[in-house]
Design an enzyme around this catalytic site. Structure first.
Site, PDB file in Angstrom:
ATOM      1  N   CYS A  81      15.505 -42.540  38.722  1.00 51.77           N
ATOM      2  CA  CYS A  81      16.837 -41.972  39.321  1.00 51.77           C
ATOM      3  C   CYS A  81      17.508 -40.805  38.345  1.00 51.77           C
ATOM      4  CB  CYS A  81      18.012 -42.997  38.981  1.00 51.77           C
ATOM      5  SG  CYS A  81      17.726 -44.418  40.691  1.00 51.77           S
ATOM      6  N   GLU A 135      13.817 -42.354  45.713  1.00 52.00           N
ATOM      7  CA  GLU A 135      14.580 -43.341  46.327  1.00 52.00           C
ATOM      8  C   GLU A 135      15.809 -42.732  46.967  1.00 52.00           C
ATOM      9  OE1 GLU A 135      15.785 -46.206  43.406  1.00 52.00           O
ATOM     10  OE2 GLU A 135      13.523 -46.918  43.289  1.00 52.00           O
TER      11      GLU A 135
END
Length: 629
Positions: A239, A370
């Site tokens: 992330c 993601e």
């Protein structure tokens, strides 16, 4: 009462049939995933001992932080003056904060500042520590400065002195050898003259870094990672790469060049990145541990969970404006040139200037992580992918299939990569141990004509033995499907005790110790005992539906060794019969490594293996390495 036994029936094959059952395994199957989460970089793998070294901490990094976090104003011996944080004439425009000591009375000992590191600066008796700082004398005469490593009571372990005479910024560097061991030392900078002294970019490194690198990695953590025998290393996230909003997207260009010119920024995990561990250091570390570099760049969109929304379909994803996309795409292309270009190229020259004229041999480049599979994502990913393939067709681009093992984003991610013919797709999942046991056949049914799989992040939500052994069982399926599962990496890799953003993790550490988990030893055993060929249909079970039992047989063509991995994630023992004639001409002695919960670490013995009859204990893993005659 006698415990029931599960029996492994090893099918009998001739040597000729054995050769026919071979299937290639990806040479890059098992690697590592590094993300600057849980203080994995600053305060962790990156060996810098000074926290907030350039006074750039802010409340947006972490609630309550400010430019003096980890620092303390230190008047000694009746010295008098004041300290201020300034931005008027910075050392570098990329990092504008610095401090000024206005010394009106130096007293008996002087006036200065103290840094406490990352909850203490660990030092060892007899070891040298490399100090560096920038200073300028803004007013007054020559300014004598003493820099020392001390305990909290003020006892000096080692020190160095120098005079600051220049009104402009100048770097000062020296080695400090300490005479005591202390886990919680501090660095004290004391000015002993009258006038104004500006200070910035204060750094302290142990002389003994991993592989002796300047601006290098912590030696014990670096070695623990190297001992995993990774075929590749993914970095810097996770992330982290797509950040919390467009302004927070990780920019690789901000992380190279002189340390004082790099652009610090807030870490998405609610602390600060000095980016001293930048792209040059990542590439160099990969080289030092023998791992292929796998950098991951944002697909020109921020995290869909920006602003604190952590849910499927979060509304925080923002895309770089289309008018800025060509500049962003050029940044991506420049990274490939930085890694692989000749030293005469624009970005290859920057790599050479940092001390590495030879290319880093970049093969893989990840785009996205993601991500929510929105039209905005697809449009930007497609633009980047086409640009990379047009200029650098030799680079294998890795796409993304979202954050879960199934669902809308997973399906849409695969649809995008199949449409574009992306060579590798990144799957992520964190599930319970039972999921890993029940999904051992997940990749058996994948289409071999479509994209290869990179399992970029996976873990079974814990560090207990059942977690480790269920991951081991699952990893046998990755070897069995090594023709379609191209790469796999457990995540996260590192976590500092007391500062964890995520659990579980593979390696825990504090300022002085490294604590590998049981999961770590599973990863290590597989990577150290991998092969390039999988031998299918050699092992059969009499209990086909028992998901707690798993095995794989691989061959290392270079050595001729055959490696058998046996996993028992159940509580009861299993009898295993191995017909060695099916494995060709092998030496009678074999290396057997056993991992069990009560031992905590793998234990290896050499044993006579002429019969091939063994008992596989409940909740255990065995790796049997048989050597070619």
């Amino acid at each position: 009462m006698q415990r029931p036994l599960f029996t492994f029936i090893i099918a009998l094959y001739s040597t000729a049939t054995f050769a026919q059952q071979q299937k290639a395994i990806s040479p890059d199957l098992f690697g590592i995933f590094f993300e600057d989460i849980s203080y994995a970089a600053d305060g962790g793998l990156y060996a810098e001992l000074i926290q907030n070294r350039s006074f750039e901490y802010t409340g947006s990094d972490h609630r309550g932080w400010n430019p003096m976090t980890a620092w303390e104003y230190t008047p000694r011996g009746y010295a008098y003056g004041k300290l201020s944080v300034e931005t008027k004439s910075p050392l570098n425009e990329n990092n504008t904060h610095y401090i000024i000591l206005d010394i009106q009375d130096a007293g008996q000992e002087g006036l200065g500042i103290t840094n406490y590191g990352f909850n203490g600066i660990p030092v060892k008796a007899g070891e040298q520590y490399d100090l560096s700082l920038f200073a300028a004398k803004l007013a007054g005469n020559t300014m004598p400065v003493t820099v020392s490593l001390r305990n909290r009571k003020g006892d000096i372990y080692g020190e160095t002195t120098f005079d600051v005479t220049n009104k402009n910024w100048q770097q000062y560097a020296a080695g400090i050898t300490v005479n005591k061991t202390d886990d919680s030392a501090c660095l004290v900078i004391i000015a002993k003259g009258i006038g104004q002294l500006a200070v910035d970019q204060v750094s302290l490194f142990p002389k003994k870094t991993f592989k002796g690198r300047v601006n290098g990695m912590r030696a014990d953590l670096g070695q623990a990672i190297a001992d995993l025998h990774p075929r590749f290393m993914r970095f810097p996230g996770g992330c982290l790469v797509h950040g919390d909003g467009i302004a927070n997207i990780y920019n690789w260009k901000n992380t190279i060049g002189p340390l004082e010119a790099r652009v610090d920024q807030r870490n998405i995990w609610n602390y600060h990145q000095s980016v001293g561990l930048g792209y040059f250091e990542y590439f160099q570390f990969c080289e030092d541990i023998g791992a292929k570099p796998v950098p991951i760049l944002a697909a020109a969109v921020s995290c869909q969970n920006s602003g604190g929304t952590w849910a499927i379909g979060g509304t925080g994803q923002k895309g770089i404006p289309m008018q800025d996309m060509q500049a962003y795409i050029q940044d991506v292309l420049d990274l490939v040139e930085y890694a692989n270009g000749p030293a005469t190229s624009a970005w290859g020259a920057k790599r050479a200037a940092a001390g590495h004229p030879e290319p880093f041999h970049l093969q893989y480049l990840g785009i996205g992580n993601e991500d929510k599979m929105t039209p905005g994502f697809e449009e930007r990913f497609t633009m980047i992918y086409h640009a990379v393939k047009a200029k650098y067709p030799e680079i294998s681009v890795i796409g993304t299939a979202g954050p879960f093992s199934e669902g809308e984003d997973y399906d849409k991610g695969w649809e995008i990569v199949n449409k574009l013919k992306v060579p590798v797709v990144d799957e992520h999942y964190y599930n319970d141990p039972e999921w890993f046991l029940k999904n051992n056949a997940r990749y058996d049914k994948y289409d071999r004509k479509k994209a290869k799989v990179y399992i970029g992040e996976y873990a079974s939500k814990g560090n207990k033995f059942i977690n480790a052994i269920s991951e081991a069982a699952y990893m046998t399926s990755l070897e069995r499907n090594g023709d379609v599962v191209h790469m796999a990496s457990y995540a996260p890799l590192l976590a500092k005790k007391g500062n964890t953003n995520w659990n579980p993790d593979l390696i825990y550490f504090d300022n002085t110790g490294v604590y590998p988990t049981l999961n770590y030893y599973v990863q290590q055993l597989f990577a150290a005992n991998t092969g390039d060929v999988y031998i299918s249909d050699v092992l059969t079970f009499d209990r086909q539906k028992d998901s707690t039992l798993a095995a794989s047989v691989v061959k290392d063509s270079k050595t001729g060794d055959v490696i058998v991995k046996l996993i028992n994630a159940g509580a009861t023992d299993a009898k295993v019969k191995i017909n060695l004639k099916a494995l060709g001409a092998l030496l009678p002695k074999a290396q057997v490594t056993v991992l069990k919960e009560d031992r905590g670490v793998p234990v290896t013995v050499e044993t006579d293996f002429t019969k091939g009859n063994i008992t596989l204990d409940g909740l255990s893993m065995q790796v049997i390495r048989l050597h070619k005659k």
